[in-house]
Design an enzyme around this catalytic site. Sequence first.
Site, short mmCIF file in Angstrom:
data_model
loop_
_atom_site.label_atom_id
_atom_site.label_comp_id
_atom_site.label_asym_id
_atom_site.label_seq_id
_atom_site.Cartn_x
_atom_site.Cartn_y
_atom_site.Cartn_z
N LYS A 34 0.74 -1.03 0.10
CA LYS A 34 0.10 0.02 -0.07
C LYS A 34 0.91 1.39 0.18
O LYS A 34 0.43 2.36 -0.42
CB LYS A 34 -0.96 -0.24 1.24
CG LYS A 34 -1.64 1.04 1.42
CD LYS A 34 -2.76 0.87 2.79
CE LYS A 34 -3.40 2.10 3.13
NZ LYS A 34 -4.07 2.01 4.54
N ASP A 135 7.38 -12.59 17.71
CA ASP A 135 7.21 -13.24 19.10
C ASP A 135 6.52 -12.60 20.11
O ASP A 135 6.32 -13.19 21.27
CB ASP A 135 8.77 -13.25 19.57
CG ASP A 135 9.65 -12.13 19.67
OD1 ASP A 135 8.95 -11.08 19.30
OD2 ASP A 135 10.71 -12.06 20.24
N LYS A 164 -1.59 -9.03 15.99
CA LYS A 164 -0.79 -10.19 15.12
C LYS A 164 -1.18 -11.27 15.51
O LYS A 164 -1.46 -12.29 14.88
CB LYS A 164 0.85 -9.91 15.20
CG LYS A 164 1.45 -8.62 14.53
CD LYS A 164 1.38 -8.79 13.16
CE LYS A 164 2.08 -9.87 12.57
NZ LYS A 164 2.23 -9.75 11.11
N TYR A 217 13.76 4.15 27.15
CA TYR A 217 12.73 4.02 27.84
C TYR A 217 12.95 3.35 29.16
O TYR A 217 13.35 2.46 29.07
CB TYR A 217 11.44 3.19 27.19
CG TYR A 217 10.98 3.91 25.60
CD1 TYR A 217 11.15 4.77 25.32
CD2 TYR A 217 10.21 2.76 24.79
CE1 TYR A 217 10.41 5.66 24.20
CE2 TYR A 217 9.53 3.34 23.61
CZ TYR A 217 9.80 4.70 23.51
OH TYR A 217 9.36 5.22 22.07
P1 NAD Z 1 7.22 -2.48 7.98
O1 NAD Z 1 6.20 -1.59 8.92
O2 NAD Z 1 8.79 -1.72 7.83
O3 NAD Z 1 6.69 -2.67 6.93
C1 NAD Z 1 5.16 -2.90 6.53
C2 NAD Z 1 4.91 -2.77 5.10
O4 NAD Z 1 3.44 -3.07 4.88
C3 NAD Z 1 4.99 -1.35 4.47
O5 NAD Z 1 5.65 -1.46 3.24
C4 NAD Z 1 3.90 -0.77 4.39
O6 NAD Z 1 3.54 -0.08 3.23
C5 NAD Z 1 2.88 -2.20 4.18
N1 NAD Z 1 1.50 -2.08 4.27
C6 NAD Z 1 0.91 -1.86 5.50
N2 NAD Z 1 -0.39 -1.86 5.52
C7 NAD Z 1 -0.87 -2.36 4.38
C8 NAD Z 1 -1.85 -2.65 3.61
N3 NAD Z 1 -3.07 -2.46 4.52
N4 NAD Z 1 -1.87 -3.18 2.54
C9 NAD Z 1 -0.39 -3.28 1.86
N5 NAD Z 1 0.64 -3.07 2.57
C10 NAD Z 1 0.67 -2.59 3.47
O7 NAD Z 1 7.15 -3.67 8.92
P2 NAD Z 1 8.50 -4.78 8.96
O8 NAD Z 1 9.27 -4.39 10.25
O9 NAD Z 1 9.13 -4.95 7.63
O10 NAD Z 1 7.64 -5.96 9.32
C11 NAD Z 1 7.07 -6.90 8.14
C12 NAD Z 1 6.34 -8.00 8.86
O11 NAD Z 1 7.24 -8.68 9.97
C13 NAD Z 1 4.97 -7.68 9.90
O12 NAD Z 1 4.14 -8.42 9.49
C14 NAD Z 1 5.67 -7.66 11.23
O13 NAD Z 1 4.58 -7.86 12.15
C15 NAD Z 1 6.62 -8.94 10.98
N6 NAD Z 1 7.69 -8.85 12.08
C16 NAD Z 1 8.54 -7.68 12.31
C17 NAD Z 1 9.52 -7.64 13.22
C18 NAD Z 1 10.50 -6.83 13.34
O14 NAD Z 1 11.44 -6.65 14.15
N7 NAD Z 1 10.25 -5.43 12.60
C19 NAD Z 1 9.84 -8.87 14.08
C20 NAD Z 1 8.86 -10.12 13.71
C21 NAD Z 1 7.97 -10.20 12.91
P1 TYD Z 2 11.23 -1.59 19.07
O1 TYD Z 2 12.50 -1.13 18.13
O2 TYD Z 2 10.19 -0.37 19.17
O3 TYD Z 2 10.74 -2.92 18.93
P2 TYD Z 2 9.53 -3.65 20.00
O4 TYD Z 2 9.08 -2.76 20.84
O5 TYD Z 2 8.83 -4.19 18.76
O6 TYD Z 2 10.61 -4.79 20.68
O7 TYD Z 2 11.91 -1.13 20.53
C1 TYD Z 2 12.87 -2.16 21.05
C2 TYD Z 2 13.18 -1.78 22.34
O8 TYD Z 2 13.44 -0.63 22.43
C3 TYD Z 2 11.98 -1.97 23.18
O9 TYD Z 2 12.13 -2.40 24.42
C4 TYD Z 2 11.43 -0.46 23.50
C5 TYD Z 2 12.75 0.12 23.26
N1 TYD Z 2 12.82 1.66 22.88
C6 TYD Z 2 13.51 2.72 23.76
O10 TYD Z 2 14.09 2.45 24.80
N2 TYD Z 2 13.77 3.84 23.04
C7 TYD Z 2 12.91 4.29 21.83
O11 TYD Z 2 12.95 5.56 21.55
C8 TYD Z 2 12.47 3.21 21.15
C9 TYD Z 2 11.69 3.60 19.69
C10 TYD Z 2 12.21 1.94 21.63
#
Ligand code: NAD
Ligand code: TYD
Length: 362
Positions: A34, A135, A164, A217
Amino acid sequence: MQMILVTGGAGFIGSNFVLDWIAGQGEAVVNVDKLTYAGNLNNLTSIRQNPLHHFVQADICDTEKMAALLAQYQPRAIVHFAAESHVDRSILGPGAFITTNINGTFSLLEASRAYWSALPSDEKAAFRFLQVSTDEVYGTLSADDPAFSETTPFAPNSPYAASKAAADHLVRAYHHTYGMPTLTTNCSNNYGPFHFPEKLIPLVITNALAGKPLPIYGDGQQVRDWLFVNDHGAAIREVLAAGTPGETYNIGGWNEKTNLDVVHTLCALLDELKPKADGSSYQTQITYVKDRPGHDRRYAIDARKIERELGWKPRETFETGMRKTVQWYLGHQEWIADVQSGDYLKWVEQNYAGRTAATEPQ
Ligand code: NAD
Ligand code: TYD
């Protein structure tokens, strides 16, 4: 020609996955995204002209559009990354998380079920729907709890995690009820290139370089299990190729670190690779701010099942992955400048303005 359909392939993990897929698999990808604030076509610049990559801007909540794309491209598999993914945003505005993560996954499942049901029997058996999850659905651990396994009960604590978890349940139900060949992966925190600087690691790198405070935080003793993003992509490829339909696979880095440890590691790498002109350490920019409401204390993944059954384990250590990440950000100042647009500044104001800063934990 065979192809897969990826949702959310312009986001952080999805774009890394698509880039690696195109480079390594030689199979086409239709990339449906999107382009929310988190989606960025600059992540995909290197494959813009590649005939194996088909980008479509669309919303997964639009069931008819999803059905039309499945009919047009006839993918053999769907890898579903698209989501709202940031816990702090889910606290300030949970609505978008319910819409995309729950209703959007439902809409994609419905379109997929209709498409899959009509496939010839051999293609029907080979089809896969892979749900990329987190997770965080398992809730929080205390210091001496065992790590999350695939049988740990769901206990999500943030609106993000709850949305999720709901989506994971729907995927499970589509396997159990309709026999759709689904797979689910629950992965720990990722880091690496193209990570949007609202999350801890890219926020700390970009704030450090801009001379801004590095916000911790609470007491900074929360623990996350960090995995380099390309290792996550490799795990997803293994699950897609050889995972058993209906099964869940936990993916993690065996890298439990406190947030303060992560920030100290980043500061040390930046001190080495981009020393400050005045000779001081980036650590002097560390600032303690008000904690996140409902902040989960510890996440840890037991990734033995995927190693035992599919032979996957992470290739990067925390040290090599973090060094690569810092080097990537140092070499991509334009990418950083581009994502730090007006909307990004509004988010920073909204999330951090009410958190008074201090030199000690509050
Ligand atoms: P992100 O926020 O960087 O990217 C999300 C993407 O989805 C974006 O490109 C956005 O444009 C698209 N999107 C959002 N809403 C949409 C919609 N309605 N239709 C189509 N596209 C849409 O997220 P990410 O960190 O790359 O995470 C990707 C997936 O992995 C997610 O499902 C997240 O829950 C999962 N995940 C992330 C982490 C992490 O550490 N980032 C860890 C484990 C699992
Ligand atoms: P984040 O990258 O938002 O991932 P998640 O909450 O999905 O684990 O945050 C990672 C950890 O860092 C989480 O314990 C929150 C903390 N955090 C800070 O301490 N300061 C910040 O500005 C942010 C964005 C996160």
